[in-house]
Enzyme design. Sequence first.
Site, PDB file in Angstrom:
ATOM      1  N   GLY A 206      -4.186 -23.280  36.714  1.00  0.00           N
ATOM      2  CA  GLY A 206      -2.585 -23.474  36.536  1.00  0.00           C
ATOM      3  C   GLY A 206      -1.764 -22.466  37.651  1.00  0.00           C
ATOM      4  N   LYS A 224       9.929 -17.523  50.936  1.00  0.00           N
ATOM      5  CA  LYS A 224      10.009 -15.976  50.694  1.00  0.00           C
ATOM      6  C   LYS A 224      10.398 -15.377  52.005  1.00  0.00           C
ATOM      7  CE  LYS A 224       6.928 -16.399  46.964  1.00  0.00           C
ATOM      8  NZ  LYS A 224       5.597 -16.422  46.398  1.00  0.00           N
TER       9      LYS A 224
END
Lengths: 345, 345
Positions: A206, A224
């Site tokens: 995941g 970012k």
Amino acid sequence: MEKLRLAMIGLGVVGSGLLRLLDEKRAVLESDYGLTYDVVAVCDKMRGSIYDPEGLDLETVLTEGPLSDKLKGTRDLTSFEVIDLPDVDVVFEATPTNLKTGGVGLEHARRALSAGKHFISTNKAPPAIAYKELESIARENEVYYGYEGTILSGTPAISLALNGLPASRFFSIRGILNGTTNFMLERMETEGMEFDDALALAQEKGYAESDPSSDIDGWDACAKLVIMANNILKEPITPEDVDMQGIRGVTLEDVKEARKEGKRIKSVSSLVFDNGRLKARVGPEKIDRTDPLYHVHDVTNALVFETDTTDTVTVMGPGAGGRSAGYAMLYDLVEMHRHRTRLYK
Amino acid sequence: MEKLRLAMIGLGVVGSGLLRLLDEKRAVLESDYGLTYDVVAVCDKMRGSIYDPEGLDLETVLTEGPLSDKLKGTRDLTSFEVIDLPDVDVVFEATPTNLKTGGVGLEHARRALSAGKHFISTNKAPPAIAYKELESIARENEVYYGYEGTILSGTPAISLALNGLPASRFFSIRGILNGTTNFMLERMETEGMEFDDALALAQEKGYAESDPSSDIDGWDACAKLVIMANNILKEPITPEDVDMQGIRGVTLEDVKEARKEGKRIKSVSSLVFDNGRLKARVGPEKIDRTDPLYHVHDVTNALVFETDTTDTVTVMGPGAGGRSAGYAMLYDLVEMHRHRTRLYK
């Protein structure tokens, strides 16, 4: 101090993480900061929406199923109608990232800030794509725009740079900003996995999306870097200014080669001033054990700030996770409250 | 906002580090925080003292020799007379640590805070010995008592815990809090040095004092733990509550043995809640490479915060040095100013 009225858009793991913390931390937020609140509206693509000016029971919101089945209140509001509710003071938002257009997250940010609502989100796309615009709408409307969770999740990275290192000049900021690629490169190194197998494992766990491009092509780290360049360094760069290289080209052979030299391949993101000009870069680098980033394992993220005041400061911690990202929004709520009340604690 | 009038007691490397930063950072502190100041008095055991209500030229203060030879103003004031000057708003202090009695640093702290002056110091002894008393004098007199520099020097450790991790519960705080012993143990491990040779090298490099007891017997780390327990965890412990073990008992043999097991001996300081009771401990521990403290090299310091909100956060950086410790006092000045002006920026 009046109770704040909060709304949450997006009840995935991050939104739920925040609501759980808002439920757990009521007493300490009141005693330590004089901060009291009701969550009056929640809205989710799958679970519908509910609005109750008296405040919603968070335990009930946090159990699965359609919201209107178990909570009374106004139902079927769109996310924009929730933002527009006159008695909502703070809008929290955790919607999927769309780094091409900014997606609905960008529209939410514009709508909330323009309406004079404090807006706190973990969505990287809006500040990465439209930093200047959003900061200026927030300034004009004298509201707080919080996005601590876009960098290192709940690890207080923006806080450290802006509040912990005042009046510092940063020569460089380098980091491991993407946990998925760090995990993959480490599996290749320590378990001799091929790139594709490491990717499949990251997806199974995941960490990576079914379309893994955001991680492995560097888009996530690029966004970012753009946010940090604007916010921390006050350098108005955009994603196009980032020299971006993904990790698709890294082979098991390369990783083994590096290891033989006592080195390690990491996907390093960096903002470095070179003769006064900022260079922004994301890409695989061969680093040795004297580099603090060498020791960043698994999905952990890290940032290394090289300053003119206190040498080199490193911060390390979770880069993802529902509770951690939810906590980043709780941090922003407290930070916003300090601004609002001009209380510094 | 009126100019702040500052006084500095102690012109060693730390005091000089602060004065240099106050000289360098005037413009940014004014533009970013609206913070303006004059240093009106300085006082040093070796160089004498000088007081000029118009403000002293810092460049001149920073050149060697007796202060009154080159600066006009009132001379020969004692440190207590400097503290008592009616036009001093903030007293900075960097005097030698005396962990037995608190020394003159404790007297300075009491005198300044009682007189309603903000007091900022890098001296560990006063808050380690008399935390409760000093905090309560500060509260009564509504002044700021700053000691960020006592923990990890200019690395913003207290700031990270208190401002960066609001509303968090800490399950534990563990760290490398003493650079000298970390340096010595690393020399033993990597260069096969005997304990005494490692100590001699640390003394030669200026890391350890000629009486090295504060470092190698654990007093320095013990004081830091007591400060963090009181300030961050709100647990009113004193030095007697710390289970303290120095590194004198660590032999080259032990270090080699650990290395064979893939481990490393570090002097670890820890505050750990065990069934709700705080256990404070300083002592050598054999740790493996999954521990973030394993990778803390040389005289670097680090702290690992285990939280209930965002998992484990690590901060790493200089634990000493004149400029870094001086910067810690500059940080406290900005923090104090945020309180004073109720400005949060």
